[in-house]
Write an enzyme that holds these catalytic residues in place. Sequence first.
Site, PDB file in Angstrom:
ATOM      1  N   LYS A   1      68.045  22.641  61.932  1.00  0.00           N
ATOM      2  CA  LYS A   1      67.601  23.576  62.962  1.00  0.00           C
ATOM      3  C   LYS A   1      67.711  24.991  62.418  1.00  0.00           C
ATOM      4  O   LYS A   1      68.811  25.508  62.213  1.00  0.00           O
ATOM      5  CB  LYS A   1      68.444  23.482  64.237  1.00  0.00           C
ATOM      6  CG  LYS A   1      67.721  24.231  65.369  1.00  0.00           C
ATOM      7  CD  LYS A   1      68.604  24.531  66.555  1.00  0.00           C
ATOM      8  CE  LYS A   1      69.411  25.787  66.378  1.00  0.00           C
ATOM      9  NZ  LYS A   1      68.604  27.011  66.181  1.00  0.00           N
TER      10      LYS A   1
ATOM     11  N   GLU B   1      80.511  27.767  57.375  1.00  0.00           N
ATOM     12  CA  GLU B   1      80.548  29.037  56.652  1.00  0.00           C
ATOM     13  C   GLU B   1      80.356  30.110  57.719  1.00  0.00           C
ATOM     14  O   GLU B   1      79.282  30.219  58.304  1.00  0.00           O
ATOM     15  CB  GLU B   1      79.444  29.042  55.594  1.00  0.00           C
ATOM     16  CG  GLU B   1      79.718  29.995  54.476  1.00  0.00           C
ATOM     17  CD  GLU B   1      79.043  31.304  54.724  1.00  0.00           C
ATOM     18  OE1 GLU B   1      79.715  32.190  55.316  1.00  0.00           O
ATOM     19  OE2 GLU B   1      77.879  31.440  54.387  1.00  0.00           O
TER      20      GLU B   1
ATOM     21  N   CYS C   1      77.528  37.790  55.852  1.00  0.00           N
ATOM     22  CA  CYS C   1      78.833  37.253  56.233  1.00  0.00           C
ATOM     23  C   CYS C   1      79.933  37.831  55.354  1.00  0.00           C
ATOM     24  O   CYS C   1      81.058  37.979  55.792  1.00  0.00           O
ATOM     25  CB  CYS C   1      78.815  35.740  56.145  1.00  0.00           C
ATOM     26  SG  CYS C   1      78.121  35.151  54.601  1.00  0.00           S
TER      27      CYS C   1
ATOM     28  N   GLU D   1      83.733  41.489  63.315  1.00  0.00           N
ATOM     29  CA  GLU D   1      82.532  41.479  62.487  1.00  0.00           C
ATOM     30  C   GLU D   1      81.423  42.206  63.256  1.00  0.00           C
ATOM     31  O   GLU D   1      81.047  41.793  64.351  1.00  0.00           O
ATOM     32  CB  GLU D   1      82.125  40.032  62.205  1.00  0.00           C
ATOM     33  CG  GLU D   1      80.906  39.941  61.319  1.00  0.00           C
ATOM     34  CD  GLU D   1      80.612  38.516  60.891  1.00  0.00           C
ATOM     35  OE1 GLU D   1      80.426  37.646  61.752  1.00  0.00           O
ATOM     36  OE2 GLU D   1      80.560  38.274  59.672  1.00  0.00           O
TER      37      GLU D   1
HETATM   38  P1  NAI Z   1      75.173  31.818  66.176  1.00  0.00           P
HETATM   39  O1  NAI Z   1      76.359  31.196  65.537  1.00  0.00           O
HETATM   40  O2  NAI Z   1      75.042  31.702  67.659  1.00  0.00           O
HETATM   41  O3  NAI Z   1      73.826  31.187  65.557  1.00  0.00           O
HETATM   42  C1  NAI Z   1      73.752  30.537  64.305  1.00  0.00           C
HETATM   43  C2  NAI Z   1      72.994  29.226  64.463  1.00  0.00           C
HETATM   44  O4  NAI Z   1      73.715  28.376  65.351  1.00  0.00           O
HETATM   45  C3  NAI Z   1      71.602  29.381  65.084  1.00  0.00           C
HETATM   46  O5  NAI Z   1      70.731  28.439  64.495  1.00  0.00           O
HETATM   47  C4  NAI Z   1      71.853  29.049  66.547  1.00  0.00           C
HETATM   48  O6  NAI Z   1      70.716  28.594  67.224  1.00  0.00           O
HETATM   49  C5  NAI Z   1      72.882  27.934  66.414  1.00  0.00           C
HETATM   50  N1  NAI Z   1      73.706  27.711  67.604  1.00  0.00           N
HETATM   51  C6  NAI Z   1      74.071  28.609  68.551  1.00  0.00           C
HETATM   52  N2  NAI Z   1      74.805  28.016  69.509  1.00  0.00           N
HETATM   53  C7  NAI Z   1      74.911  26.705  69.174  1.00  0.00           C
HETATM   54  C8  NAI Z   1      75.541  25.568  69.771  1.00  0.00           C
HETATM   55  N3  NAI Z   1      76.202  25.661  70.920  1.00  0.00           N
HETATM   56  N4  NAI Z   1      75.454  24.383  69.150  1.00  0.00           N
HETATM   57  C9  NAI Z   1      74.789  24.264  67.991  1.00  0.00           C
HETATM   58  N5  NAI Z   1      74.160  25.292  67.385  1.00  0.00           N
HETATM   59  C10 NAI Z   1      74.224  26.505  67.961  1.00  0.00           C
HETATM   60  O7  NAI Z   1      75.107  33.338  65.750  1.00  0.00           O
HETATM   61  P2  NAI Z   1      74.214  34.497  66.426  1.00  0.00           P
HETATM   62  O8  NAI Z   1      74.370  34.426  67.921  1.00  0.00           O
HETATM   63  O9  NAI Z   1      72.862  34.432  65.864  1.00  0.00           O
HETATM   64  O10 NAI Z   1      74.929  35.797  65.871  1.00  0.00           O
HETATM   65  C11 NAI Z   1      76.111  36.298  66.495  1.00  0.00           C
HETATM   66  C12 NAI Z   1      77.069  36.839  65.475  1.00  0.00           C
HETATM   67  O11 NAI Z   1      77.495  35.813  64.604  1.00  0.00           O
HETATM   68  C13 NAI Z   1      76.514  37.912  64.547  1.00  0.00           C
HETATM   69  O12 NAI Z   1      76.527  39.175  65.110  1.00  0.00           O
HETATM   70  C14 NAI Z   1      77.448  37.796  63.382  1.00  0.00           C
HETATM   71  O13 NAI Z   1      78.635  38.501  63.647  1.00  0.00           O
HETATM   72  C15 NAI Z   1      77.751  36.320  63.307  1.00  0.00           C
HETATM   73  N6  NAI Z   1      76.894  35.625  62.331  1.00  0.00           N
HETATM   74  C16 NAI Z   1      77.428  35.276  61.125  1.00  0.00           C
HETATM   75  C17 NAI Z   1      76.634  34.685  60.169  1.00  0.00           C
HETATM   76  C18 NAI Z   1      77.161  34.306  58.828  1.00  0.00           C
HETATM   77  O14 NAI Z   1      76.409  34.304  57.877  1.00  0.00           O
HETATM   78  N7  NAI Z   1      78.400  33.917  58.724  1.00  0.00           N
HETATM   79  C19 NAI Z   1      75.201  34.464  60.382  1.00  0.00           C
HETATM   80  C20 NAI Z   1      74.753  34.810  61.705  1.00  0.00           C
HETATM   81  C21 NAI Z   1      75.591  35.372  62.615  1.00  0.00           C
END
Ligand code: NAI
Length: 491
Positions: free
Chosen positions: A188, A263, A297, A394
Amino acid sequence: MATVAPERVSRPQVRQTTCFIDGKWIPSASGKTFETIHPATEEVICEVAEGDKADVDLAVDAAREAFENGPWATMDARDRGQLMHKLADLIEAEIDELAALETLDNGKPITDSRNADLPLVVDCLRYYAGWADKIQGDTIPIRGDYLCYTRREPVGVVGQIIPWNFPALMAAWKWGPALAAGCTIVMKPAEQTPLTCLRMARLAQKAGIPDGVINVVPGYGPTAGAAIVEHPDVDKIAFTGELATAKIIQRAAAESMKRLTFELGGKSPNVIFADADLEHAVAGAHFALYFNQGQCCCAGSRLFVEDKVHDEVVDRIADWNAKHAVGDPFDPNTKQGPQVDQAQFEKVLQYVDYGRQDGASCVTGGKRVGDQGYFVEPTLFTGVTDEMRIAQDEIFGPVLSVLKFSDVDELVKRANNTNFGLAAAVWTRDVAKAHRFAAKVRAGTVWVNCYDVFDAAAPFGGFKESGIGRELGEAGLAAYTENKTVTLSLG
Ligand code: NAI
Ligand code: MG
């Protein structure tokens, strides 16, 4: 890697916008779609199929069938590697187009997508293609008249949930080891950036990777993402994203004891000692935070500067910020594009407010750029102390916090004063000091006199709340295998 000056690319064509399940391009079962936008203009690029549980169920069935009975399961490992090489070649042949598609969907500067993201995609797939026929077990001299050996078998059907900050690269980091190990995939992509992943799936199909091996279900996290995590026939989840999401996934995955690799985020300390080559250190510290609009990240978001050089470092970073070209990501001279979406844009500006409220000084930036698109000025805070929200959370945007230090022993404690532990860096000419810091800092990656040096062969991942397990390298591959011990009586 040679740097290519990209031509001013005209807008790329969008070709794949549906689910990709069992080799077929199909709308979502519900018929629903969602918009993906270009964050520099807020224009809708296109509608994309919005998958949810029904689509995930189909995708998992296809992946299970391909894993158990498809040609993938019986193919010679070396041939599997060849298909991966073919995929890498096809991506390389379309690299300009894919880079432009990445810039359109994510907003990152074309110079970065063309010179960093996409070349790393190709390199990662080639690196893991080379592993496909080198995954081998041991023979073990156990007591008694037995032959004992281990087999490293694919873990099975893997659910891969990725974020929007490096959309194509995160797909490659996850497909590479999974394919090399012989797993099958339900991916996804992030709802903000589904387009390059779908294009890569089309190229995988063209390369001859069998139907059902890679399935892509675009959609939202709590629906499509959760359906993958909750599906009893998925053996492993690989997730990159926010800590809070990882905790939801960890709880849900406990039901079926799925293997998990995470990660997650970071608040990485980047330390400049007074004896560092300052020009180099400042350039590195700037890149460490502002690269990719601060949406990394491993961003070096806590910059610890030794007091003797503090003012000079701050002045130099402020100069860099004054020259940092923020604007149209399709302009090859642009250094910083928009944040990925409105939510991220608002989060970043909210943290600028927190910084001011908590008493830090905003030396540069702090405001929106223009009135269209999610652009934020390169922002620099000084006078930041360890407890401030901008030093703890973050932010994921172009906001750098400078913390002053004088006591080296205190420094390590302060650097480790975070629940995260993804990366760290140190700039010094003193080799002993560098190694001492590298040994003591609680982080999965430590860079010395450099930053963001990634290689497909070098493991990457977090201590503490920055993750579980490692991606890339042999460690990343191991996370896609099960170890089976076979003992045979010779008596
Ligand atoms: P997120 O963790 O919600 O999204 C990342 C992925 O997880 C997306 O594909 C999303 O659709 C999916 N996802 C969301 N909720 C889920 C659930 N309940 N079950 C399964 N999959 C789910 O992150 P978001 O909302 O895009 O960003 C929020 C914050 O997270 C950012 O501001 C940043 O601080 C952090 N982040 C860190 C990343 C990294 O590379 N470690 C990458 C993206 C965000
Ligand atoms: Mg979220």
